[in-house]
Design a protein around this motif. Structure first.
Motif, PDB file in Angstrom:
ATOM      1  N   SER A  70     -18.160  -2.441  -5.453  1.00  0.00           N
ATOM      2  CA  SER A  70     -18.423  -1.196  -6.177  1.00  0.00           C
ATOM      3  C   SER A  70     -19.162  -1.517  -7.478  1.00  0.00           C
ATOM      4  CB  SER A  70     -17.075  -0.495  -6.406  1.00  0.00           C
ATOM      5  OG  SER A  70     -17.259   0.791  -6.895  1.00  0.00           O
ATOM      6  N   ARG A 111     -11.490   9.102  -2.428  1.00  0.00           N
ATOM      7  CA  ARG A 111     -12.732   8.461  -1.976  1.00  0.00           C
ATOM      8  C   ARG A 111     -12.499   7.011  -1.554  1.00  0.00           C
ATOM      9  NH1 ARG A 111     -14.564  10.840  -6.688  1.00  0.00           N
ATOM     10  NH2 ARG A 111     -14.520   8.857  -7.815  1.00  0.00           N
ATOM     11  N   TRP A 112     -11.508   6.379  -2.161  1.00  0.00           N
ATOM     12  CA  TRP A 112     -11.335   4.936  -1.966  1.00  0.00           C
ATOM     13  C   TRP A 112     -10.548   4.561  -0.724  1.00  0.00           C
ATOM     14  CZ3 TRP A 112     -10.321   2.108  -7.297  1.00  0.00           C
ATOM     15  CH2 TRP A 112     -11.439   2.283  -8.117  1.00  0.00           C
ATOM     16  N   PRO A 156     -23.272  -0.047  -5.355  1.00  0.00           N
ATOM     17  CA  PRO A 156     -24.239   1.005  -5.680  1.00  0.00           C
ATOM     18  C   PRO A 156     -25.518   0.348  -6.200  1.00  0.00           C
ATOM     19  CG  PRO A 156     -22.505   0.925  -7.341  1.00  0.00           C
ATOM     20  CD  PRO A 156     -22.191  -0.149  -6.340  1.00  0.00           C
ATOM     21  N   LEU A 186     -15.012   0.170 -10.513  1.00  0.00           N
ATOM     22  CA  LEU A 186     -14.900   1.025 -11.698  1.00  0.00           C
ATOM     23  C   LEU A 186     -13.468   1.538 -11.856  1.00  0.00           C
ATOM     24  CD1 LEU A 186     -16.379   2.718 -13.919  1.00  0.00           C
ATOM     25  CD2 LEU A 186     -16.756   4.454 -12.149  1.00  0.00           C
ATOM     26  N   SER A 231     -18.017   7.057  -1.680  1.00  0.00           N
ATOM     27  CA  SER A 231     -18.475   6.679  -3.033  1.00  0.00           C
ATOM     28  C   SER A 231     -19.861   6.057  -2.964  1.00  0.00           C
ATOM     29  CB  SER A 231     -17.524   5.649  -3.654  1.00  0.00           C
ATOM     30  OG  SER A 231     -16.277   6.201  -3.922  1.00  0.00           O
ATOM     31  N   VAL A 232     -20.005   5.084  -2.077  1.00  0.00           N
ATOM     32  CA  VAL A 232     -21.294   4.400  -1.873  1.00  0.00           C
ATOM     33  C   VAL A 232     -21.545   4.416  -0.362  1.00  0.00           C
ATOM     34  CG1 VAL A 232     -22.602   2.278  -2.254  1.00  0.00           C
ATOM     35  CG2 VAL A 232     -20.847   2.953  -3.906  1.00  0.00           C
ATOM     36  N   TRP A 268     -22.670  10.902 -13.300  1.00  0.00           N
ATOM     37  CA  TRP A 268     -21.997   9.860 -14.075  1.00  0.00           C
ATOM     38  C   TRP A 268     -21.752  10.289 -15.512  1.00  0.00           C
ATOM     39  CZ3 TRP A 268     -19.609   6.691 -11.189  1.00  0.00           C
ATOM     40  CH2 TRP A 268     -20.125   6.348  -9.940  1.00  0.00           C
ATOM     41  N   LEU A 304     -23.680   3.018 -15.178  1.00  0.00           N
ATOM     42  CA  LEU A 304     -24.162   3.366 -13.836  1.00  0.00           C
ATOM     43  C   LEU A 304     -25.253   4.435 -13.904  1.00  0.00           C
ATOM     44  CD1 LEU A 304     -20.719   3.294 -12.005  1.00  0.00           C
ATOM     45  CD2 LEU A 304     -22.670   1.792 -11.525  1.00  0.00           C
ATOM     46  N   ARG A 330     -18.904  12.731 -15.534  1.00  0.00           N
ATOM     47  CA  ARG A 330     -17.609  12.061 -15.344  1.00  0.00           C
ATOM     48  C   ARG A 330     -17.194  11.338 -16.632  1.00  0.00           C
ATOM     49  NH1 ARG A 330     -16.073   7.898 -10.572  1.00  0.00           N
ATOM     50  NH2 ARG A 330     -17.464   9.162  -9.294  1.00  0.00           N
ATOM     51  N   HIS A 362     -13.963   3.214   0.689  1.00  0.00           N
ATOM     52  CA  HIS A 362     -14.626   2.401  -0.341  1.00  0.00           C
ATOM     53  C   HIS A 362     -13.885   1.102  -0.706  1.00  0.00           C
ATOM     54  CE1 HIS A 362     -17.412   1.882  -3.649  1.00  0.00           C
ATOM     55  NE2 HIS A 362     -16.433   1.876  -4.543  1.00  0.00           N
TER      56      HIS A 362
HETATM   57  O1  LIG Z   1     -16.020   6.358  -6.400  1.00  0.00           O
HETATM   58  C1  LIG Z   1     -15.973   5.740  -7.437  1.00  0.00           C
HETATM   59  O2  LIG Z   1     -15.543   6.225  -8.461  1.00  0.00           O
HETATM   60  C2  LIG Z   1     -16.361   4.311  -7.456  1.00  0.00           C
HETATM   61  C3  LIG Z   1     -17.730   3.986  -7.713  1.00  0.00           C
HETATM   62  C4  LIG Z   1     -18.144   3.092  -8.599  1.00  0.00           C
HETATM   63  C5  LIG Z   1     -19.533   2.913  -8.518  1.00  0.00           C
HETATM   64  C6  LIG Z   1     -19.871   3.865  -7.511  1.00  0.00           C
HETATM   65  O3  LIG Z   1     -20.992   4.112  -7.123  1.00  0.00           O
HETATM   66  O4  LIG Z   1     -18.762   4.476  -7.029  1.00  0.00           O
END
Ligand SMILES: O=C(O)CC1=CCC(=O)O1
Length: 247
Positions: free
Chosen positions: A87, A145-146, A113, A22, A202-203, A123, A176, A126, A228
């Protein structure tokens, strides 16, 4: 839907599609492309609303995002491909495995996810924030997060997130918010490699590990000391796993 894509590798080799996370574009696969292109015709694409793809007004659905990939195969005149997604791209992979099984050989799904609809409010909030303030509003939290703090090469990914069209990002958040791929997991017939990262917030791994028993024959790898966007931070671990699975 016109999806932007970049092809690398021999035109007559088996095709591997790469589906991004994303807010990122196909450039996030730079650490994988040259390695995979030694054996495959690699097609790294941008989801609708991202990178160089069309940006229709949202909301989108997972059916839209998955249907775009099937349409891309048709455009490329490719009957069957393998698919690697991370993701959001991993969720699209779960959809493809359930809804277009005849078009795919194998799947490698990283940090996918499987039931983001469990928390729709996160979601939709956001999405509203990004429509109001642009993607700059979520960049720092997203990079946090990544990547683990010790990973420093985040600038190219920051740039991708900043360049992502706000409407495309928001509309994919809305996709999502309505996506639950759990009910169809047991119908998947293709070989699936699942990869989760130990420190993915994130997941989280707790949401990926159970998929390995719900998807018939799936193989699970847990990457230690990673967050992530593990394809970007740990290509030396991920690339051999992808090559071994894709054959
Ligand atoms: O952390 C994020 O923004 C990325 C993400 C995309 C799908 C999800 O579950 O996390």
């Amino acid at each position: 839907m016109r999806l932007n894509y970049v092809e690398t590798g021999p035109a007559d080799a088996p095709v591997v599609l790469l589906g991004s996370s994303l807010g990122a574009d196909q450039g996030m696969w730079a650490p994988q492309v040259d390695v995979l292109a030694k054996r495959f015709r690699v097609v790294a694409f941008d989801h609708r609303g991202h990178g160089g793809s069309e940006v229709p007004d949202g909301p989108y659905t997972i059916d839209d995002l998955g249907g775009d990939v099937v349409e891309l195969l048709d455009t490329l005149e490719v009957e069957q491909a393998s698919y690697v997604g991370i993701s959001l791209g991993g969720a699209v992979g779960l959809w493809l495995a359930q809804n277009a099984p005849d078009r795919f050989h194998r799947f490698a799904l990283l940090c996918p996810p499987s039931n983001p609809a469990e928390n729709p409010q996160m979601w939709t909030e956001r999405a509203a924030q990004v429509r109001a303030e642009g993607t700059q509003a979520i960049v720092d939290a997203t990079l946090g997060r990544w990547f683990l703090p010790e990973f420093k090469d985040t600038e190219p990914v920051r740039r991708m997130l900043l360049d992502c069209p706000a409407e495309g990002y928001a509309a994919c958040c809305e996709a999502l918010s309505t996506t639950n791929l759990l009910p169809g997991l047991s119908t998947i017939t293709a070989p699936v490699l699942l990869i989760t990262a130990e420190s993915d917030t994130s997941v989280p791994p707790e949401t990926v590990v159970p998929l390995a028993t719900q998807i018939p024959g799936a193989h699970l790898e847990i990457i230690e000391n990673a967050a992530h966007l593990v394809t970007y931070s740990h290509p030396e671990v991920i690339n051999p796993l992808l090559l071994a699975h894709l054959g």
